[in-house]
Structures are given as structure tokens and as C-alpha cells.
Motif scaffolding. Sequence first.
Motif, PDB file in Angstrom:
ATOM      1  N   ARG A   1      11.540   4.351   3.140  1.00 17.18           N
ATOM      2  CA  ARG A   1      12.431   3.236   2.805  1.00 17.18           C
ATOM      3  C   ARG A   1      12.503   3.095   1.290  1.00 17.18           C
ATOM      4  NH1 ARG A   1      10.303  -1.968   5.089  1.00 17.18           N
ATOM      5  NH2 ARG A   1      12.196  -2.751   4.076  1.00 17.18           N
ATOM      6  N   PRO A   2      13.638   2.641   0.757  1.00  9.49           N
ATOM      7  CA  PRO A   2      13.751   2.460  -0.702  1.00  9.49           C
ATOM      8  C   PRO A   2      13.040   1.187  -1.164  1.00  9.49           C
ATOM      9  CG  PRO A   2      15.818   1.868   0.373  1.00  9.49           C
ATOM     10  CD  PRO A   2      14.919   2.421   1.452  1.00  9.49           C
ATOM     11  N   ILE A   3      11.743   1.313  -1.401  1.00  9.81           N
ATOM     12  CA  ILE A   3      10.951   0.162  -1.859  1.00  9.81           C
ATOM     13  C   ILE A   3      10.348   0.426  -3.238  1.00  9.81           C
ATOM     14  CG2 ILE A   3      10.424  -0.683   0.462  1.00  9.81           C
ATOM     15  CD1 ILE A   3       7.692   0.690   0.225  1.00  9.81           C
ATOM     16  N   GLY A   4      10.730   1.548  -3.867  1.00  8.98           N
ATOM     17  CA  GLY A   4      10.260   1.828  -5.213  1.00  8.98           C
ATOM     18  C   GLY A   4      11.025   1.020  -6.246  1.00  8.98           C
ATOM     19  N   SER A   5      10.357   0.693  -7.352  1.00  6.53           N
ATOM     20  CA  SER A   5      10.958  -0.128  -8.406  1.00  6.53           C
ATOM     21  C   SER A   5      10.725   0.503  -9.765  1.00  6.53           C
ATOM     22  CB  SER A   5      10.356  -1.541  -8.395  1.00  6.53           C
ATOM     23  OG  SER A   5      10.599  -2.204  -7.175  1.00  6.53           O
ATOM     24  N   PHE A   6      11.406  -0.040 -10.775  1.00  9.86           N
ATOM     25  CA  PHE A   6      11.248   0.385 -12.163  1.00  9.86           C
ATOM     26  C   PHE A   6      10.669  -0.773 -12.970  1.00  9.86           C
ATOM     27  CE2 PHE A   6      14.514   3.017 -10.340  1.00  9.86           C
ATOM     28  CZ  PHE A   6      14.263   4.279 -10.854  1.00  9.86           C
ATOM     29  N   TYR A   7       9.780  -0.428 -13.912  1.00  5.71           N
ATOM     30  CA  TYR A   7       9.065  -1.438 -14.675  1.00  5.71           C
ATOM     31  C   TYR A   7       9.002  -1.048 -16.150  1.00  5.71           C
ATOM     32  CZ  TYR A   7       7.085  -2.652 -10.071  1.00  5.71           C
ATOM     33  OH  TYR A   7       6.899  -2.989  -8.750  1.00  5.71           O
ATOM     34  N   GLN A   8       8.781  -2.078 -16.972  1.00  8.60           N
ATOM     35  CA  GLN A   8       8.392  -1.872 -18.370  1.00  8.60           C
ATOM     36  C   GLN A   8       7.030  -2.524 -18.555  1.00  8.60           C
ATOM     37  OE1 GLN A   8       9.092  -4.559 -21.695  1.00  8.60           O
ATOM     38  NE2 GLN A   8      10.636  -3.116 -22.440  1.00  8.60           N
ATOM     39  N   TYR A   9       6.104  -1.793 -19.196  1.00  8.94           N
ATOM     40  CA  TYR A   9       4.787  -2.364 -19.472  1.00  8.94           C
ATOM     41  C   TYR A   9       4.478  -2.250 -20.956  1.00  8.94           C
ATOM     42  CZ  TYR A   9      -0.204  -3.094 -19.857  1.00  8.94           C
ATOM     43  OH  TYR A   9      -1.432  -3.563 -20.256  1.00  8.94           O
ATOM     44  N   SER A  10       3.969  -3.341 -21.530  1.00  9.05           N
ATOM     45  CA  SER A  10       3.459  -3.329 -22.899  1.00  9.05           C
ATOM     46  C   SER A  10       2.269  -4.271 -22.961  1.00  9.05           C
ATOM     47  CB  SER A  10       4.534  -3.774 -23.900  1.00  9.05           C
ATOM     48  OG  SER A  10       4.840  -5.155 -23.730  1.00  9.05           O
ATOM     49  N   GLN A  11       1.409  -4.068 -23.941  1.00  9.94           N
ATOM     50  CA  GLN A  11       0.277  -4.968 -24.081  1.00  9.94           C
ATOM     51  C   GLN A  11       0.676  -6.251 -24.793  1.00  9.94           C
ATOM     52  OE1 GLN A  11      -3.142  -2.640 -25.470  1.00  9.94           O
ATOM     53  NE2 GLN A  11      -3.475  -2.061 -23.344  1.00  9.94           N
TER      54      GLN A  11
ATOM     55  N   PRO B   1       0.797  -1.232   0.000  1.00 12.57           N
ATOM     56  CA  PRO B   1       0.000   0.000   0.000  1.00 12.57           C
ATOM     57  C   PRO B   1       0.825   1.275   0.000  1.00 12.57           C
ATOM     58  CG  PRO B   1      -0.018  -0.995   2.184  1.00 12.57           C
ATOM     59  CD  PRO B   1       0.648  -1.985   1.268  1.00 12.57           C
ATOM     60  N   ARG B   2       2.117   1.183   0.281  1.00  8.38           N
ATOM     61  CA  ARG B   2       2.927   2.399   0.395  1.00  8.38           C
ATOM     62  C   ARG B   2       3.418   2.951  -0.938  1.00  8.38           C
ATOM     63  NH1 ARG B   2       7.398   0.136   4.400  1.00  8.38           N
ATOM     64  NH2 ARG B   2       6.983  -1.662   3.055  1.00  8.38           N
ATOM     65  N   THR B   3       3.329   2.195  -2.012  1.00 10.31           N
ATOM     66  CA  THR B   3       3.923   2.641  -3.262  1.00 10.31           C
ATOM     67  C   THR B   3       2.908   3.243  -4.218  1.00 10.31           C
ATOM     68  OG1 THR B   3       3.726   0.421  -4.211  1.00 10.31           O
ATOM     69  CG2 THR B   3       5.827   0.989  -3.157  1.00 10.31           C
ATOM     70  N   SER B   4       3.415   4.155  -5.085  1.00 11.22           N
ATOM     71  CA  SER B   4       2.586   4.827  -6.084  1.00 11.22           C
ATOM     72  C   SER B   4       3.467   5.169  -7.276  1.00 11.22           C
ATOM     73  CB  SER B   4       1.996   6.098  -5.475  1.00 11.22           C
ATOM     74  OG  SER B   4       1.247   6.816  -6.423  1.00 11.22           O
ATOM     75  N   ILE B   5       2.887   5.210  -8.466  1.00 11.65           N
ATOM     76  CA  ILE B   5       3.637   5.578  -9.668  1.00 11.65           C
ATOM     77  C   ILE B   5       4.112   7.023  -9.536  1.00 11.65           C
ATOM     78  CG2 ILE B   5       3.506   5.913 -12.169  1.00 11.65           C
ATOM     79  CD1 ILE B   5       1.310   3.724 -12.151  1.00 11.65           C
ATOM     80  N   SER B   6       5.393   7.267  -9.828  1.00  9.96           N
ATOM     81  CA  SER B   6       5.954   8.602  -9.661  1.00  9.96           C
ATOM     82  C   SER B   6       6.516   9.207 -10.941  1.00  9.96           C
ATOM     83  CB  SER B   6       7.063   8.581  -8.599  1.00  9.96           C
ATOM     84  OG  SER B   6       8.090   7.660  -8.937  1.00  9.96           O
ATOM     85  N   ASP B   7       6.882   8.402 -11.919  1.00 10.12           N
ATOM     86  CA  ASP B   7       7.460   8.939 -13.160  1.00 10.12           C
ATOM     87  C   ASP B   7       7.382   7.866 -14.228  1.00 10.12           C
ATOM     88  OD1 ASP B   7       8.750  10.848 -14.789  1.00 10.12           O
ATOM     89  OD2 ASP B   7      10.725  10.001 -14.372  1.00 10.12           O
TER      90      ASP B   7
ATOM     91  N   ALA C   1       4.938   6.623   2.010  1.00  9.63           N
ATOM     92  CA  ALA C   1       4.804   6.601   3.462  1.00  9.63           C
ATOM     93  C   ALA C   1       5.897   7.432   4.117  1.00  9.63           C
ATOM     94  CB  ALA C   1       4.851   5.163   3.972  1.00  9.63           C
ATOM     95  N   THR C   2       5.741   7.707   5.399  1.00 12.30           N
ATOM     96  CA  THR C   2       6.710   8.542   6.111  1.00 12.30           C
ATOM     97  C   THR C   2       8.023   7.822   6.380  1.00 12.30           C
ATOM     98  OG1 THR C   2       5.713   7.869   8.221  1.00 12.30           O
ATOM     99  CG2 THR C   2       4.911   9.908   7.218  1.00 12.30           C
ATOM    100  N   ASP C   3       8.040   6.490   6.304  1.00 12.57           N
ATOM    101  CA  ASP C   3       9.290   5.781   6.607  1.00 12.57           C
ATOM    102  C   ASP C   3      10.364   5.996   5.547  1.00 12.57           C
ATOM    103  OD1 ASP C   3       8.598   4.111   4.451  1.00 12.57           O
ATOM    104  OD2 ASP C   3       7.878   2.503   5.735  1.00 12.57           O
TER     105      ASP C   3
END
Length: 304
Positions: A137-147, A110-116, A133-135
Amino acid sequence: MNVATAVASTPGILLVRVGQAGCALRWDAERQCWRWPDPIGSQLYAWPAPPAMPSGLRLQERACAIACCSSGRLLLGLGKRLGLLDLPPPGQPSRPLQAQVLLTIDAAEPRTSISDGCADRHGNFVFGTANTATDQRPIGSFYQYSQRHGLRRLALPAVVKAASIAFSPDGRQLYFADATRGDLMRCDYDAERGKVSNTKTFTELAGPGAGAAIVDSVGNVWSVQDGVLVQYERDGRLLQRIALAREAAASVAFGGDGMRQLLVLGAQGGLYGLPPDLARGLAPGVEDGLFIDSGSASTGRAHA
């Protein structure tokens, strides 16, 4: 380490001021306008406004990332979700627009959200997430999406807030950063396989606060850092730093005839052009890739 360079402060040429905030600025080549979402006011803006279309469209959700699609729709990053948005026909009465949700990202966290994010040169959407979240912590990731291939996580370092996602003119190198710490990074990028390699520091950041980044036609990198627009040569050498006198910079994009006009989006909703003394002699930009959405054929521009 980069040698310190004086900041050129400019009032900029104010083109329009709308909304409450600016984040991601993109050039819509099909409709010949710049587009950007206001994540605070849940609006989507365009300048110049297409004929018979309002400059602002209301969204039912906040958006913070945007890409144009091969079908003419828009791909939006909406919190934890990616969605496709059909633009209303010209002259249709304005009403809040609902995006067609494609998928939810990291649903169990629940703490993550798309940022760029932005489309690569091959029709995929590459994006990253942030820890909201206020903590912090480095829990963000990078992704590639295609249909075609769905969602694929890229093997890049975890971050507090993904930022500065951009591609080299040939699409074979990916730039990225953690907005809260560290350096502007660069890696080799294989769009077809969804693989990255040879990750290394492109340049040290001036401090926390990395924002949007773009790459022009000769490989120079334009990076927003702590509200200042910074230009680097393709080898990482610092060229210049430009600050808007009225507000902090939030994003930047080339567009217009021949991709020769560089506009800067302010953090408080102002859209600015550079004065002639700063704009003169700049290399043109490169058109964004188009996200290839379902039911639309891939185009030459999407693969350029």
C-alpha cells in the motif's frame, strides 16, 4: 511522452567490486572518495580507500541512505532510524561501527523503512520511506530533517517506495519518485520553511523500478530506471540511456577533480566508470550539500 531512445550497452570500466549489493552512492569531498553502503552485508565502502583506511567498514546495522556531514561524520538511514556515524581514525583496527541514533521515523507504523535520501543545498536531510510489507500500500512519506527544526513531513503524495530524491543546482527544486509506479516528479522546494509547492510530472518513467537520481551543473537529470541509467535535459527531454553489460545499475554520482567523473554503482556491488566515448563532453556534477550536525558550523559548501 518521451520518444523511444536506443539503450547504449557498455561493459563500463570496473574500478572495484565489493560486497553483495549496491544502493546509494555519494561523493565525500572532504576525504576525496566515493562512499556507499551495502544493505545486505551491513558494510560501508569507499573508493579509492582513504590513506591507511580499509575500503570496507563493518556496521552493526544495515544502511540504505547516506549523506556527508559538516563535522566529517556520516548520516545514515538505518531501517526506521537516522543515525550519525563517526569514522574510525586511520590505522585503527576494524570493528563493527555503531551509529548514534538521532530519531526513529514513524515509530507507530511497523511496515515502513527509510528507502532514499540526500542532503539538500542548505544543510538539511531530505528522505523518504517505503512500505516493506507484502500489501504494498502507498504509505511511504517524504520528510525533511535538521537539528535546527527537527523532523518535518513534506506535503508530497504518499508512495509505496520513495526514490529518486535529488535537487536542482540552486536547491530550489526537488525531484522524487515512487519506485514502484508513476512518474519522475518535480516540485518547488523551500528549505527554510520545509515547504513544497507546484508539484508536477517531470517525465514519465520507462516502467517500475525507479532508483537513484542526481542533477548535474547545467540541470540535466540522471535517473536509474529498471537498472538502466537515463539522462534527461532540464526540460524533461530524453537524451540517452546507458546500460551496464555486467549488472544492473543501482546508483550514480559525480565526483573527482572538478566533479567531472561520473561513476555508476551496480546492484551487485561493482563500481564502474563510463568509457571515454560516453563520458566525453558531459557537464560536471554539483557537490552534495552537507548535513549540518550538532556542534559544527555551517559551511559555504553546505549552503552552496
